[in-house]
Design a protein around this motif. Structure first.
Motif, PDB file in Angstrom:
ATOM      1  N   ASP A 171      -9.611  -0.921  -3.439  1.00 56.36           N
ATOM      2  CA  ASP A 171     -10.798  -1.782  -3.384  1.00 56.36           C
ATOM      3  C   ASP A 171     -11.016  -2.343  -1.982  1.00 56.36           C
ATOM      4  O   ASP A 171     -10.062  -2.762  -1.299  1.00 56.36           O
ATOM      5  N   ALA A 172     -12.278  -2.371  -1.574  1.00 55.43           N
ATOM      6  CA  ALA A 172     -12.658  -3.086  -0.364  1.00 55.43           C
ATOM      7  C   ALA A 172     -12.787  -4.567  -0.678  1.00 55.43           C
ATOM      8  O   ALA A 172     -13.141  -4.952  -1.796  1.00 55.43           O
ATOM      9  N   PRO A 313     -14.381   1.155  -2.984  1.00 58.23           N
ATOM     10  CA  PRO A 313     -14.612   1.382  -1.551  1.00 58.23           C
ATOM     11  C   PRO A 313     -15.898   2.136  -1.249  1.00 58.23           C
ATOM     12  O   PRO A 313     -16.562   1.858  -0.246  1.00 58.23           O
ATOM     13  N   HIS A 336      -8.751  -4.538   2.497  1.00 59.84           N
ATOM     14  CA  HIS A 336      -8.700  -3.723   1.291  1.00 59.84           C
ATOM     15  C   HIS A 336      -7.436  -4.043   0.505  1.00 59.84           C
ATOM     16  O   HIS A 336      -6.511  -4.703   1.012  1.00 59.84           O
TER      17      HIS A 336
END
Length: 347
Positions: A171-172, A313, A336
């Protein structure tokens, strides 16, 4: 008028810098019963999330929160507006929409004139009006220091609930507001921040985080929390611990209020910033030789800070544009999440 006491002079702390240190809070809650005894309680104290959530039926969750603190600005109306914005933020951070609020008021009535207290309440009502909710009641006491905040109730569909523990590997991470509110408040308390600086801080702290409710409608947004008294590191750690992931933050990408770095380097740091680091520093890896003033930016207690959003992302650019278009020009992708020992690494 000049002989009136400054609001900040009546309190030993201010804003979310008044919060108990994370380590103290964990100790106090260590023996509390777990929520599993109440299956409808979807979110309790287990992951240090922003609000409690109770599922009523297949379509409705009730979100409940309370937040209050002492003044970190001297203007009564601004204090009320900041405190209300901060309290309502917990609802947005869970993916919900607020429906009503109750006022929490403690005032040294022998030191503050009634008209100044009314200004605090009016500031809170102004923000509630912006959020489209009533102040439906509340409770007040005579207190040695000025305290104001709200208990807020909100609603969401179960599918739109966003916990802080649901981030996924890869994940960003997006932060929606600039850091530095605690540093600015330290400068205010010492009379070292000009009117433009105060206005900048108040503008940030009174911007409602309503974008959280809109982000929760997106399946590619997995987790949301708001960044308040424990700083970006403390609230990032809540995501990391809950999701059992390691967060990597890029120091140079973190958005800051315009004078935050300058003031931090000059020594305007809150006591809460130091307590925060003492509480969770062992779980954070910092660049070697990082100056203390830069560490202070990472532990700085944010009052009515931004949202920290974990999203897929491939959607990060689109989500960032959406947040900026919603009125958050400083929003930035700041790192991230990845597999690893729960904690944070700053690069």
């Amino acid at each position: 008028m000049n002989d009136l006491p400054r609001l900040t002079s009546l309190a030993h702390g201010g804003g979310c810098g008044c919060k108990l240190a994370p380590s103290v809070l964990r100790e106090l809650l260590a023996d509390q019963p777990m929520a599993q005894a109440f299956p409808q309680l979807l979110v309790g104290t287990e992951t240090s999330d922003d609000a409690a959530v109770w599922q009523v039926d297949d379509n409705t969750c009730v979100i409940a929160t309370t937040d209050f603190f002492m003044p970190m600005v001297d203007d009564p109306r601004a204090f009320g507006r900041i405190a209300a914005t901060n309290a309502i933020s917990d609802i947005y951070a869970m993916g919900g929409r607020p429906i009503m609020a109750l006022a929490i008021l403690g005032m040294p009535i022998d030191k503050l004139a009634p008209e100044r207290i009314r200004e605090i309440l009016e500031g809170g009502r102004e923000i509630c009006h912006q959020a489209g909710i009533p102040v439906a009641g509340g409770h007040s006491i005579d207190a040695p220091e000025p305290i104001y905040g709200l208990a807020v109730i909100g609603l969401c569909h179960p599918s739109e609930l966003r916990r802080n523990a649901d981030a996924r590997p890869g994940d960003a991470l997006i932060l929606t507001k600039g850091l530095g509110v605690g540093i600015y408040s330290a400068a205010i308390k010492k009379g070292a921040l000009d009117e433009a600086g105060v206005a900048e801080m108040v503008a940030s702290a009174t911007t409602l985080n309503r974008v959280g409710a809109d982000l929760a409608k997106r399946a590619d947004v997995h987790a949301i929390t708001d960044v308040t008294g424990f700083g970006i590191l403390g609230h990032g750690l809540e995501i990391a611990r809950g999701a059992r992931l390691r967060l990597r933050l890029r120091l140079t990408d973190l958005p800051l209020l315009s004078r935050a770095a300058e003031l931090a380097e000059a020594g305007f740091v809150t006591g809460a910033s130091t307590r925060n680091w003492a509480a969770y520093g062992a779980e954070v890896a910092l660049p070697e030789g990082l100056p203390l003033w830069q560490r202070a930016l990472l532990t700085d207690p944010q009052t009515s800070g931004g949202l920290l959003v974990a999203c897929a992302p491939e959607a990060a650019g689109e989500v960032l544009d959406f947040i900026r278009d919603a009125g958050f020009p400083l929003a930035a992708i700041v790192g991230h999440a990845e597999q690893g020992v729960a904690g944070i690494s700053v690069e």
